[in-house]
Design a protein around this motif. Structure first.
Motif, PDB file in Angstrom:
ATOM      1  N   VAL A  43       0.916  -1.054  -0.100  1.00 61.09           N
ATOM      2  CA  VAL A  43       0.024   0.058   0.160  1.00 61.09           C
ATOM      3  C   VAL A  43       0.946   1.271   0.125  1.00 61.09           C
ATOM      4  CG1 VAL A  43      -1.793   1.190   1.143  1.00 61.09           C
ATOM      5  CG2 VAL A  43      -1.871  -1.352   1.102  1.00 61.09           C
ATOM      6  N   GLU A  44       0.805   2.024  -0.915  1.00 59.00           N
ATOM      7  CA  GLU A  44       1.336   3.518  -1.064  1.00 59.00           C
ATOM      8  C   GLU A  44       0.683   4.320  -0.238  1.00 59.00           C
ATOM      9  OE1 GLU A  44       4.166   4.269  -2.561  1.00 59.00           O
ATOM     10  OE2 GLU A  44       4.351   2.229  -3.601  1.00 59.00           O
ATOM     11  N   VAL A  45       1.547   4.807   0.794  1.00 60.57           N
ATOM     12  CA  VAL A  45       1.017   5.702   1.770  1.00 60.57           C
ATOM     13  C   VAL A  45       1.206   7.393   1.238  1.00 60.57           C
ATOM     14  CG1 VAL A  45       1.122   6.699   4.181  1.00 60.57           C
ATOM     15  CG2 VAL A  45       1.502   4.246   3.635  1.00 60.57           C
ATOM     16  N   ASP A  46       0.347   7.481   0.340  1.00 58.59           N
ATOM     17  CA  ASP A  46       0.403   8.821  -0.378  1.00 58.59           C
ATOM     18  C   ASP A  46      -0.666   9.607  -0.307  1.00 58.59           C
ATOM     19  OD1 ASP A  46      -1.203   7.408  -1.941  1.00 58.59           O
ATOM     20  OD2 ASP A  46       0.072   7.565  -3.715  1.00 58.59           O
ATOM     21  N   GLN A 291      13.529   6.835   0.099  1.00 56.37           N
ATOM     22  CA  GLN A 291      12.415   6.658  -0.672  1.00 56.37           C
ATOM     23  C   GLN A 291      11.755   5.068  -0.417  1.00 56.37           C
ATOM     24  OE1 GLN A 291      12.532   8.547  -4.907  1.00 56.37           O
ATOM     25  NE2 GLN A 291      14.843   7.885  -4.478  1.00 56.37           N
ATOM     26  N   ALA A 292      12.616   4.443   0.486  1.00 60.25           N
ATOM     27  CA  ALA A 292      12.233   2.975   0.530  1.00 60.25           C
ATOM     28  C   ALA A 292      12.216   2.815   2.097  1.00 60.25           C
ATOM     29  CB  ALA A 292      13.226   2.275  -0.179  1.00 60.25           C
ATOM     30  N   VAL A 293      11.140   3.218   2.747  1.00 58.35           N
ATOM     31  CA  VAL A 293      10.854   3.137   4.102  1.00 58.35           C
ATOM     32  C   VAL A 293       9.362   2.190   3.973  1.00 58.35           C
ATOM     33  CG1 VAL A 293      10.226   3.888   6.402  1.00 58.35           C
ATOM     34  CG2 VAL A 293      11.964   5.159   5.057  1.00 58.35           C
ATOM     35  N   PHE A 294       9.386   1.164   4.824  1.00 56.44           N
ATOM     36  CA  PHE A 294       8.193   0.175   4.701  1.00 56.44           C
ATOM     37  C   PHE A 294       7.857  -0.165   6.188  1.00 56.44           C
ATOM     38  CE2 PHE A 294      10.840  -0.544   0.960  1.00 56.44           C
ATOM     39  CZ  PHE A 294       9.603  -0.383  -0.094  1.00 56.44           C
ATOM     40  N   LEU A 295       6.474  -0.431   6.200  1.00 58.08           N
ATOM     41  CA  LEU A 295       5.817  -0.826   7.765  1.00 58.08           C
ATOM     42  C   LEU A 295       5.245  -2.075   7.323  1.00 58.08           C
ATOM     43  CD1 LEU A 295       5.378   0.028  10.696  1.00 58.08           C
ATOM     44  CD2 LEU A 295       3.181   0.448   9.880  1.00 58.08           C
ATOM     45  N   LEU A 296       5.764  -3.099   8.070  1.00 57.53           N
ATOM     46  CA  LEU A 296       5.318  -4.432   7.819  1.00 57.53           C
ATOM     47  C   LEU A 296       4.129  -4.838   8.895  1.00 57.53           C
ATOM     48  CD1 LEU A 296       8.053  -4.234   6.524  1.00 57.53           C
ATOM     49  CD2 LEU A 296       7.940  -6.768   6.253  1.00 57.53           C
ATOM     50  N   ARG A 297       3.197  -5.357   8.794  1.00 58.49           N
ATOM     51  CA  ARG A 297       2.176  -5.839   9.767  1.00 58.49           C
ATOM     52  C   ARG A 297       1.087  -6.844   9.415  1.00 58.49           C
ATOM     53  NH1 ARG A 297      -1.547  -0.477  10.869  1.00 58.49           N
ATOM     54  NH2 ARG A 297       0.259  -0.139  12.239  1.00 58.49           N
ATOM     55  N   PHE A 298       0.424  -7.656  10.247  1.00 61.82           N
ATOM     56  CA  PHE A 298      -0.582  -8.458   9.923  1.00 61.82           C
ATOM     57  C   PHE A 298      -1.915  -7.840  10.173  1.00 61.82           C
ATOM     58  CE2 PHE A 298       2.846 -11.766  10.201  1.00 61.82           C
ATOM     59  CZ  PHE A 298       2.707 -12.387   8.953  1.00 61.82           C
ATOM     60  N   THR A 299      -2.817  -7.927   9.171  1.00 66.43           N
ATOM     61  CA  THR A 299      -4.189  -7.245   9.243  1.00 66.43           C
ATOM     62  C   THR A 299      -5.015  -8.694   9.170  1.00 66.43           C
ATOM     63  OG1 THR A 299      -4.224  -6.444   7.059  1.00 66.43           O
ATOM     64  CG2 THR A 299      -3.359  -4.853   8.718  1.00 66.43           C
ATOM     65  N   LEU A 313       9.770   9.135   1.881  1.00 65.50           N
ATOM     66  CA  LEU A 313      10.240   9.990   2.598  1.00 65.50           C
ATOM     67  C   LEU A 313      11.083  11.268   1.811  1.00 65.50           C
ATOM     68  CD1 LEU A 313      11.720   8.454   6.101  1.00 65.50           C
ATOM     69  CD2 LEU A 313       9.514   9.341   5.496  1.00 65.50           C
ATOM     70  N   MET A 314      11.021  11.055   0.836  1.00 74.01           N
ATOM     71  CA  MET A 314      11.508  12.305  -0.160  1.00 74.01           C
ATOM     72  C   MET A 314      10.304  13.284  -0.419  1.00 74.01           C
ATOM     73  SD  MET A 314      14.734  12.175  -0.248  1.00 74.01           S
ATOM     74  CE  MET A 314      15.160  13.041  -1.768  1.00 74.01           C
ATOM     75  N   LYS A 315       8.991  12.899  -0.418  1.00 70.92           N
ATOM     76  CA  LYS A 315       7.972  13.359  -0.616  1.00 70.92           C
ATOM     77  C   LYS A 315       7.398  14.127   0.714  1.00 70.92           C
ATOM     78  CE  LYS A 315       6.858  10.877  -4.651  1.00 70.92           C
ATOM     79  NZ  LYS A 315       5.507   9.950  -5.194  1.00 70.92           N
ATOM     80  N   THR A 316       7.175  15.596   0.829  1.00 72.12           N
ATOM     81  CA  THR A 316       6.642  15.953   1.974  1.00 72.12           C
ATOM     82  C   THR A 316       5.530  15.888   2.376  1.00 72.12           C
ATOM     83  OG1 THR A 316       8.012  18.313   1.152  1.00 72.12           O
ATOM     84  CG2 THR A 316       6.312  18.477   2.751  1.00 72.12           C
ATOM     85  N   PRO A 317       4.575  15.499   1.656  1.00 70.42           N
ATOM     86  CA  PRO A 317       3.120  15.022   2.084  1.00 70.42           C
ATOM     87  C   PRO A 317       3.260  13.681   3.084  1.00 70.42           C
ATOM     88  CG  PRO A 317       2.889  15.600   0.072  1.00 70.42           C
ATOM     89  CD  PRO A 317       4.361  15.695   0.220  1.00 70.42           C
ATOM     90  N   THR A 318       4.285  13.059   2.743  1.00 74.56           N
ATOM     91  CA  THR A 318       4.603  11.618   3.501  1.00 74.56           C
ATOM     92  C   THR A 318       4.658  11.865   4.759  1.00 74.56           C
ATOM     93  OG1 THR A 318       5.301  10.579   1.405  1.00 74.56           O
ATOM     94  CG2 THR A 318       5.879   9.402   3.740  1.00 74.56           C
ATOM     95  N   TYR A 319       5.485  12.988   5.294  1.00 70.92           N
ATOM     96  CA  TYR A 319       5.625  13.335   6.694  1.00 70.92           C
ATOM     97  C   TYR A 319       4.297  13.472   7.389  1.00 70.92           C
ATOM     98  CZ  TYR A 319      10.702  13.471   5.686  1.00 70.92           C
ATOM     99  OH  TYR A 319      11.949  13.101   5.355  1.00 70.92           O
TER     100      TYR A 319
END
Length: 369
Positions: A43-46, A291-299, A313-319
């Motif tokens: 999932v892209e967090v954008d 640019q490659a920070v990931f969060l891994l979880r079970f849902t 993290l190279m995109k401001t909205p991501t913060y």
């Protein structure tokens, strides 16, 4: 030349802090396309729509019980029974009266029977009466039962019953509390937080503790910080409950090319992904790809569906999105390895291998001069 070739052949085995962002994506996509291995969603967090909602408080799963009287009698309780008689006493005859088989005495006599423990069948034994089942009766009802049983044997007997030891109307409190043990419920309106407070309070940080409640065959586990914050104030302790406070801190793991690779405890009850990134020291400047920070979880309903959330993290909205993204217990934060890492590692390796040779040559030239 052979040494150089050996070094170059070793490029494919150069050390690395982990897969790159593109490698993570490709392996996940291959698993989905081939149908083998876990089906991992990326999932892209954008945008705000993809940020998962904060988990609601854990639902109370134990059966609710009606409030019972505080003086209910049951197995294990120890009763002190006193019998008051006037006229010809059945229990209080002494001296001449006893030798005459009992005579009228206008004075009221009181006889305290030996303390009686209610057996596992809920019964007590009264002299001249035999066994009486008092399970589930109130103290007042037990007094009336004994009095009615003695009416044909004594003149208007009056009975007083007190509980010396209370087992039925109590709970067991164990674990990380100041005063573990049996706690008598005085009102049967005590909440779970009341019980913890009456046990002297908890030991440790409430966000790192879990309250486990067993009621019969059922069990519930809730975070103690939520209990003490009043989220479960309407839930009352019930006679027979077993409460145990266990140390179970919420943790998340940090892997890959980060400043610190380890497992971290939550710094507060609710954390965000941005706080977790900052706590871990962020992406390593020399090895990581921001640019490659990931969060891994079970849902999913059963917690068995793997999902990977990607943060660029190279995109401001991501913060801003990462500040709204709530961290969960057992999450894994992964910092991808930079694509440019391999050439840099090659140069470092060549430098390390040739450094002794250069040093020896330099020393030899110096001595020769």
């Amino acid at each position: 030349m052979p040494v150089t070739l050996g070094i170059l052949c070793g490029c494919s085995t150069l050390p690395s802090t982990g897969p790159t962002g593109s490698q993570i994506r490709s392996t996940a996509e291959e698993a989905v396309e081939s149908g083998t291995g876990p089906q991992i969603a990326i999932v892209e967090v954008d945008r705000a729509e993809v940020v998962p909602p904060v988990l609601p408080p854990v639902e109370w799963t134990l059966p609710m019980q009606p409030t019972t009287p505080t003086d209910i009698v049951g197995p294990g309780d120890v009763l002190a029974i006193s019998i008051y008689e006037a006229g010809i006493p059945l229990f209080g005859s002494t001296g001449a009266s006893a030798e005459m088989g009992g005579s009228f005495d206008p004075a009221v006599k009181m006889q305290a029977l030996p303390a009686s423990r209610v057996n596992d069948d809920g019964e007590i034994t009264i002299p001249y009466v035999g066994r009486l089942n008092v399970r589930g009766r109130t103290v007042t009802e037990v007094q009336e039962m004994i009095s009615q049983s003695l009416r044909t044997l004594s003149q208007d007997p009056q009975v007083l019953v007190n509980r010396e030891q209370v087992i039925t109307n109590s709970v067991i409190v164990a674990g990380e509390v100041v005063q573990p043990g049996r706690l008598v419920l005085q009102t049967n309106q005590e909440s779970m937080s009341d019980v913890v407070a009456l046990s002297g309070g908890y030991r440790g940080d409430p966000k790192d503790l879990v309250l486990r409640v067993k009621r019969g065959e059922n069990e519930a586990r809730i975070r103690l910080s939520k209990v003490m914050a009043g989220m479960y104030e309407d839930l009352k302790a019930y006679p027979g409950d077993r409460l145990t406070i266990l140390p179970e801190p919420m943790m998340y793991s940090v892997m890959g090319a980060s400043g610190r690779v380890q497992q971290f405890p939550f710094t507060r009850d609710t954390m965000t992904v941005m706080e977790a990134i900052a706590n871990a020291g962020g992406p390593d400047r020399s090895t990581a790809d921001p640019q490659a920070v990931f969060l891994l979880r079970f849902t999913g309903p059963n917690g068995a569906e793997p999902v990977v959330y990607h943060f660029n993290l190279m995109k401001t909205p991501t913060y801003f999105l990462a500040q709204q993204f709530a961290l969960r217990d057992d999450d894994i934060l992964y910092f991808g390895n930079a694509e440019a890492n391999q050439p840099r590692l090659l140069i470092q390796t060549i430098s390390q291998l040739f450094a002794p040779v250069v040093t020896v040559t330099t020393v030899a030239n110096t001595l020769g001069n």
